[in-house]
Every structure is written in C-alpha cells, then in structure tokens.
Write an enzyme that holds these catalytic residues in place. Structure first.
Site, mmCIF file in Angstrom:
data_model
loop_
_atom_site.group_PDB
_atom_site.id
_atom_site.type_symbol
_atom_site.label_atom_id
_atom_site.label_comp_id
_atom_site.label_asym_id
_atom_site.label_seq_id
_atom_site.Cartn_x
_atom_site.Cartn_y
_atom_site.Cartn_z
ATOM 1 N N ASN A 144 0.898 -1.285 -0.109
ATOM 2 C CA ASN A 144 -0.072 -0.192 0.011
ATOM 3 C C ASN A 144 0.888 1.105 -0.045
ATOM 4 O O ASN A 144 1.360 1.654 1.082
ATOM 5 C CB ASN A 144 -0.908 0.109 1.404
ATOM 6 N N HIS B 225 -9.671 0.906 4.702
ATOM 7 C CA HIS B 225 -8.456 1.132 5.467
ATOM 8 C C HIS B 225 -8.986 2.144 6.591
ATOM 9 O O HIS B 225 -9.744 2.944 6.418
ATOM 10 C CB HIS B 225 -7.575 1.837 4.443
ATOM 11 N N GLU C 205 -7.148 4.556 7.492
ATOM 12 C CA GLU C 205 -6.945 6.238 7.238
ATOM 13 C C GLU C 205 -8.116 6.679 6.454
ATOM 14 O O GLU C 205 -8.470 7.955 6.761
ATOM 15 C CB GLU C 205 -5.448 6.218 6.363
ATOM 16 N N SER D 212 3.114 -2.311 10.255
ATOM 17 C CA SER D 212 4.630 -2.408 10.510
ATOM 18 C C SER D 212 5.329 -3.558 10.358
ATOM 19 O O SER D 212 6.186 -4.221 11.102
ATOM 20 C CB SER D 212 4.727 -1.923 11.947
HETATM 21 P P1 PGA Z 1 2.582 0.034 7.547
HETATM 22 O O1 PGA Z 1 1.194 0.229 6.987
HETATM 23 O O2 PGA Z 1 3.251 -1.148 7.234
HETATM 24 O O3 PGA Z 1 3.514 1.493 7.225
HETATM 25 O O4 PGA Z 1 2.544 -0.045 9.017
HETATM 26 C C1 PGA Z 1 0.264 -0.819 6.736
HETATM 27 C C2 PGA Z 1 -1.202 -0.410 6.053
HETATM 28 O O5 PGA Z 1 -1.527 0.995 6.362
HETATM 29 O O6 PGA Z 1 -1.670 -1.083 5.154
#
Ligand code: PGA
Length: 249
Positions: free
Chosen positions: A9, A94, A96, A212
């Site tokens: 992503n 998602h 966000e 992460s």
């Molecule tokens: P990250 O994001 O691996 O930077 O924690 C994962 C995601 O939001 O899909």
C-alpha cells in the site's frame, strides 16, 4: 490451500516517475517468486501509466474509489472509471479512510457492494484502535466491523474478498502486533466467518496481517497457520524490503 498474498500500500507517496521505477524494480527482482501473489496499491493518479507496465507477477490496485458509477461527485473516481482502465483490485475500509476521511460503516458497505457488483477483487481492512485493545475489546470490535460491512454478502461473494487485519496502533508506528496477537485475531475472524457462513468458506478466505510488517518480522508472522500474507505500507516503498517480505514464505 489458501492463496498467499503480499500486497503493498503505497499510500499518498511517490512521484509518477518514482512509482514507475519502483514498479519495474519490484517486478524484475520478484520474477522467481511463484508461491505468493504480489500486488501494489498505487495512488490513483499513476494507475493508467502503471497499467501499461503491468505484468502477471505484480498486479496493480487502487487505494480508493467512490461507490457511484458516475455523476456530480467532485474530486471522486468511480469503480467504473477504474474498470475502464482495467483496474480490478481495490482496498476498502482502510483505517486511514475510516479515520481521516470519516468513512463510516454505511459508506464502507456501499463501497463493498459496488466493488462486488463490478466484479472487482477487494482487500477489506479491519482493525482496532489502541484504547480498544487496552480494554480487551479488540475481538468484539473487529467482528462488529465485519458484521456491519461485509456479513450481509452472499457466501459466493467472498471469492472476491481478502481480509486484512490491521490493528491501528501498529500502522506506521513501528510497533507490530506480536505473531500471537495477530494469530489470535485471525483465528477469531475465521471463526466468525465459519459461524456466519460455513467452515468451508472460513478455511478458504485469505486473511492478511498489516501494521509495521517488515523484513525482520514477516517470517514469524507468516509462519502462523491463520496468517496468509501481509498488507505492507512503509516497507513496500523499498523494492528490496518488499521482496524480502514476500520471500519470507
Ligand atoms: P505500515 O502500513 O506497514 O506502514 O504500518 C500498513 C497499512 O496501512 O496498510
């Protein structure tokens, strides 16, 4: 055997030139990976150019779309417009989108329905905030998200659905869920699918972990029986890291 997937992503990162060269680098360096499906979710702006480069090894997907096919929706891009470019993979739900853009369950459900009707493949994201985990409500919270947004679907619709469990406290924070924490949730998601639909379906659905995930922790996470791959943010912006994660299987 469930499908294994490692998806990137890219979020709101990269220039067009960087996106194209990252795509090419990942494609070239991942030519020998055959046991894991790989795809990248690019900013909408670069999808048309990336589509010209797309190969079977590294599919392309859209991070967002609106659920109406066309009309007076300033600034939005529809699933129909994506399909017109040949884009068949989308992210929905998602955190966000849920938090920053205030997408509630009604919106997410409408997006799920539109993408299913358009015969697109969905990576459906769910996951709890820190305070919910700390109050030990995380399982009920995530199952409720699913009940409110995907459990109205028909069993057959799940051929188009991959679930990504992404605890919000782990996204972009460097604080990964432990393999046991992730496995516990994946097991519960599968149990909920089994109770709502059937055991056969629950065994078929691919469930990814996100938050992460990096080359250091991927192998331990992917070794868990209910974790079928990852949705990778930050580490998907570096070809070598992303490929190392895919090779962790
Ligand atoms: P990250 O994001 O691996 O930077 O924690 C994962 C995601 O939001 O899909």
């Amino acid at each position: 055997m469930r499908k294994k997937i490692v998806a990137g992503n890219w979020k709101m990162n990269l220039t067009k030139r960087d996106a194209l060269s990252l795509y090419q680098e990942i494609s070239q360096k991942s030519a020998d990976i055959t046991n894991v499906e790989m795809l990248v979710f690019s900013p909408l702006l670069f999808l048309d150019a990336l589509k010209q480069e797309e190969n079977k090894r590294l599919k392309i997907g859209a991070q967002n779309f609106f659920y109406e096919p066309s009309g007076a929706f300033t600034g939005e891009v529809s699933h129909s417009q994506l399909k017109d470019l040949g884009i068949l993979n989308v992210l929905v739900g998602h955190s966000e989108r849920r938090m920053v853009f205030k997408e509630d369950d009604t919106i997410i459900r409408s997006k799920v329905d539109a993408a299913i009707a358009a015969e697109m493949n969905i990576i459906y994201c769910c996951g709890e905030p820190l305070e919910i985990r700390e109050s030990d409500q995380h399982i009920a919270y995530v199952i409720d998200q699913m009940k409110n947004t995907i459990f109205h679907l028909k069993e057959a619709d799940f051929q188009q659905i991959v679930i990504a469990y992404e605890p919000i406290w782990a996204i972009g924070t460097g604080k990964t869920a432990t393999p046991d924490q992730a496995e516990e949730m994946h097991e519960q998601i599968r149990k909920a699918l089994s109770e709502r639909y059937s055991e056969t379906l629950s065994e078929k659905v691919t469930i990814l972990y996100g938050g992460s995930c990096n080359p250091k922790n991927a192998a331990e996470l992917f070794a868990k029986p209910n974790i079928d791959g990852g949705l990778i943010g930050g580490a998907s912006l570096k070809a070598d890291d992303f490929i190392e994660i895919a090779k962790s299987y």
